[in-house]
Scaffold this active site. Structure first.
Site, PDB file in Angstrom:
ATOM      1  N   PRO A 282       0.828  -1.211   0.000  1.00 26.65           N
ATOM      2  CA  PRO A 282       0.000   0.000   0.000  1.00 26.65           C
ATOM      3  C   PRO A 282       0.862   1.262   0.000  1.00 26.65           C
ATOM      4  O   PRO A 282       1.890   1.319   0.678  1.00 26.65           O
ATOM      5  CB  PRO A 282      -0.785  -0.111   1.312  1.00 26.65           C
ATOM      6  N   GLY A 283       0.473   2.242  -0.769  1.00 26.31           N
ATOM      7  CA  GLY A 283       1.179   3.523  -0.784  1.00 26.31           C
ATOM      8  C   GLY A 283       0.227   4.637  -0.400  1.00 26.31           C
ATOM      9  O   GLY A 283       0.265   5.177   0.702  1.00 26.31           O
ATOM     10  N   CYS A 352       3.536  28.910 -16.560  1.00 25.70           N
ATOM     11  CA  CYS A 352       3.006  29.402 -17.833  1.00 25.70           C
ATOM     12  C   CYS A 352       2.417  28.265 -18.654  1.00 25.70           C
ATOM     13  O   CYS A 352       2.974  27.865 -19.684  1.00 25.70           O
ATOM     14  CB  CYS A 352       4.115  30.099 -18.600  1.00 25.70           C
TER      15      CYS A 352
HETATM   16  N1  LLP Z   1       2.825  -1.665  -6.043  1.00 26.75           N
HETATM   17  C1  LLP Z   1       3.105  -1.387  -7.325  1.00 26.75           C
HETATM   18  C2  LLP Z   1       3.782  -2.404  -8.125  1.00 26.75           C
HETATM   19  C3  LLP Z   1       2.757  -0.135  -7.855  1.00 26.75           C
HETATM   20  O1  LLP Z   1       3.027   0.133  -9.126  1.00 26.75           O
HETATM   21  C4  LLP Z   1       2.118   0.823  -7.041  1.00 26.75           C
HETATM   22  C5  LLP Z   1       1.745   2.137  -7.566  1.00 26.75           C
HETATM   23  C6  LLP Z   1       1.850   0.487  -5.698  1.00 26.75           C
HETATM   24  C7  LLP Z   1       2.204  -0.767  -5.242  1.00 26.75           C
HETATM   25  C8  LLP Z   1       1.196   1.432  -4.754  1.00 26.75           C
HETATM   26  O2  LLP Z   1      -0.103   1.698  -5.124  1.00 26.75           O
HETATM   27  P1  LLP Z   1      -1.092   2.535  -4.182  1.00 26.75           P
HETATM   28  O3  LLP Z   1      -1.361   1.692  -2.958  1.00 26.75           O
HETATM   29  O4  LLP Z   1      -0.414   3.802  -3.828  1.00 26.75           O
HETATM   30  O5  LLP Z   1      -2.293   2.753  -4.998  1.00 26.75           O
HETATM   31  N2  LLP Z   1       0.875   8.876  -9.454  1.00 26.75           N
HETATM   32  C9  LLP Z   1      -0.436   8.252  -9.448  1.00 26.75           C
HETATM   33  C10 LLP Z   1      -0.401   6.869  -8.825  1.00 26.75           C
HETATM   34  C11 LLP Z   1       0.605   5.947  -9.488  1.00 26.75           C
HETATM   35  C12 LLP Z   1       0.662   4.593  -8.833  1.00 26.75           C
HETATM   36  C13 LLP Z   1       1.838   3.830  -9.328  1.00 26.75           C
HETATM   37  N3  LLP Z   1       2.002   2.528  -8.765  1.00 26.75           N
HETATM   38  C14 LLP Z   1      -1.409   9.167  -8.716  1.00 26.75           C
HETATM   39  O6  LLP Z   1      -1.007  10.229  -8.258  1.00 26.75           O
HETATM   40  O7  LLP Z   1      -2.599   8.843  -8.614  1.00 26.75           O
END
Ligand code: LLP
Length: 427
Positions: A282-283, A352
């Site tokens: 989780p991120g 800009c």
């Molecule tokens: N594991 C893998 C292999 C991933 O590619 C990602 C996120 C995560 C875990 C974590 O996912 P989460 O739990 O955070 O949903 N910049 C974009 C989100 C890109 C996510 C990339 N991969 C945004 O701001 O919505």
């Protein structure tokens, strides 16, 4: 749930606080714009997620460093026992710098270089998530040359629609991620013959900001079936990595995404009881609501057809609104007095580009030059996606804990910015 709330400030006004720290005081001390993170919120989110699996033997929560790689944030999570999911040598070095045990780190990503593989192998990480046959062969060669064995999980692409923004969906066949589901058995067979590889897990991550359980269920069912097939063929699969992706509430006027407890029940139903260690990445779920971006209104400008609040933060500081049409709630740092007129406003930055905005056509209490605003839910994919576009300085990051704060990444000076470059000797 987060720890940013209006409270009585030193003057008579009611002011947004991060835990016990007054955001207007912080703005006076640090200058604007800046990111502010709440330790209590980070801790709460990590615990809610990890505790949802309490009672299940063998789970490891590997916080996805890409969401927020600030060392203060990482150290906060490391202290709670979090493992980490990294996608580059830089992220791995960050995780190691805050003393995460290497055997709690997994390495993902479609484009690991041989140097990165070597560094990760020498560091003794838990496992690599492998995304293609050429990557597998490269990893085997690097491991063999160093007299090591790489524990791997193939990231399988289940061709499932995660029902999220197309730029953050990763589990469809047309996405660059993972190996085709149908090819997994032959790839495990190949992996088991390669000298530097020990195939021991299966990985899946179908996308980010997923707000329904159904796509997860569909993915986990396939994962369970694949583990059964692989075990029946004689492979010792001892872990599955279920990726990240659980969505968070960005706006109060929409249904809340599933709770970690609901997600955990689903996990138990679909992949519990198989004698597998379960890894999670989780991120956003951990860092998203734990951060805000604070900016100051520079000018209020009446266009021919609408109002603009021009603030000192811009798309280079928070890219999500323009890149993903993301909605971030905006709160005035001083709570508006009852009866303050609402004005439909575009909140835009100094960059800009027409795409430089933090909010479009947003009903907001009337703003004035000098007012502070807080862009909410900016803790994940905020500061990490920032750039120096328009030669703007990267914004500082501040970590709050109770009534204390620390500037964990200071604002660079213009001298710092220019000193990073070299002029060629012919100029
Ligand atoms: N594991 C893998 C292999 C991933 O590619 C990602 C996120 C995560 C875990 C974590 O996912 P989460 O739990 O955070 O949903 N910049 C974009 C989100 C890109 C996510 C990339 N991969 C945004 O701001 O919505």
């Amino acid at each position: 749930m987060h720890h940013f709330a209006y409270r009585a400030g030193v003057s008579h006004s009611i002011v947004l606080h991060a835990e016990a720290v007054d955001i207007s005081d912080l703005a006076a001390a640090v200058g604007t714009p800046f990111y502010c993170y709440s330790t209590a919120t980070l801790e709460r989110h990590y615990r809610v997620f990890a505790d949802a699996f309490a009672g299940m033997a063998g789970t490891l929560v590997c916080y996805s460093v890409k969401a927020n790689a600030n060392l203060g944030v990482l150290a906060t999570l490391a202290r709670l026992g979090a493992g980490m999911d990294v996608v580059s040598e830089g992220e791995l070095r960050r995780a190691l710098a805050v003393k995460v045990a290497p055997e709690r780190i997994v390495f993902s990503g479609v484009g690991k270089t041989r140097d990165e593989m070597a560094f990760a192998l020498d560091s003794g990480i838990l496992a690599f998530n492998v995304e293609s046959e050429p990557e597998l062969r490269a990893l085997s060669a690097v491991a063999e040359a160093r007299g090591r064995t790489a524990r791997i999980a193939f990231r399988v692409n289940p061709d499932i629609d995660a029902k999220t923004h197309h730029k953050i969906a990763t589990g469809k066949a047309e996405n660059k991620f993972g190996v085709p589901f149908a090819e997994a058995p032959s790839l495990y067979a190949l992996a088991s013959r390669l000298p530097g590889i020990e195939p021991s897990g299966v990985h899946m991550h179908i996308g980010s900001q997923i707000t329904e359980l159904a796509p997860f269920r569909n993915a986990f069912v396939l994962l369970r079936e694949l583990v059964g097939t692989l075990r029946a063929t004689g492979f010792a699969i001892d872990f599955v990595n279920l990726g990240g992706g659980l969505g968070i509430p960005y706006r109060s006027d929409q249904p809340a995404p599933p709770l970690p407890a609901d997600y955990a029940n689903l996990v138990k139903e679909e992949v519990g009881g198989l004698g597998l260690t379960l890894l999670f990445e989780p991120g956003r779920m951990i860092a998203g609501n734990a951060g805000i971006l604070v900016a100051r209104v520079l000018y209020v400008k009446r266009g021919a057809s609408k109002m603009f609040a021009i603030v000192d933060a811009a798309m280079n500081d928070l890219l999500r609104p323009t890149l993903y049409d993301a909605h971030h709630e905006i709160l005035p740092v001083t709570e508006p007095k009852p009866g303050t007129p609402m004005v439909v406003t575009d909140v835009a930055g100094p960059v800009c580009e027409t795409g430089d905005y933090l909010a479009l056509a947003r009903p907001l209490p009337e703003l004035r030059a000098g007012d502070l605003i807080s862009v909410m839910t900016a803790g994940a994919y905020g500061a990490v996606l920032a750039s120096e576009y328009n030669s703007r300085l990267l914004v500082p990051e501040v970590l709050v804990a109770g009534n204390r704060y620390s500037v964990t990444r200071p604002r660079p000076s213009y001298g710092d910015m220019l000193a990073k470059e070299r002029l060629p000797d012919w100029l």
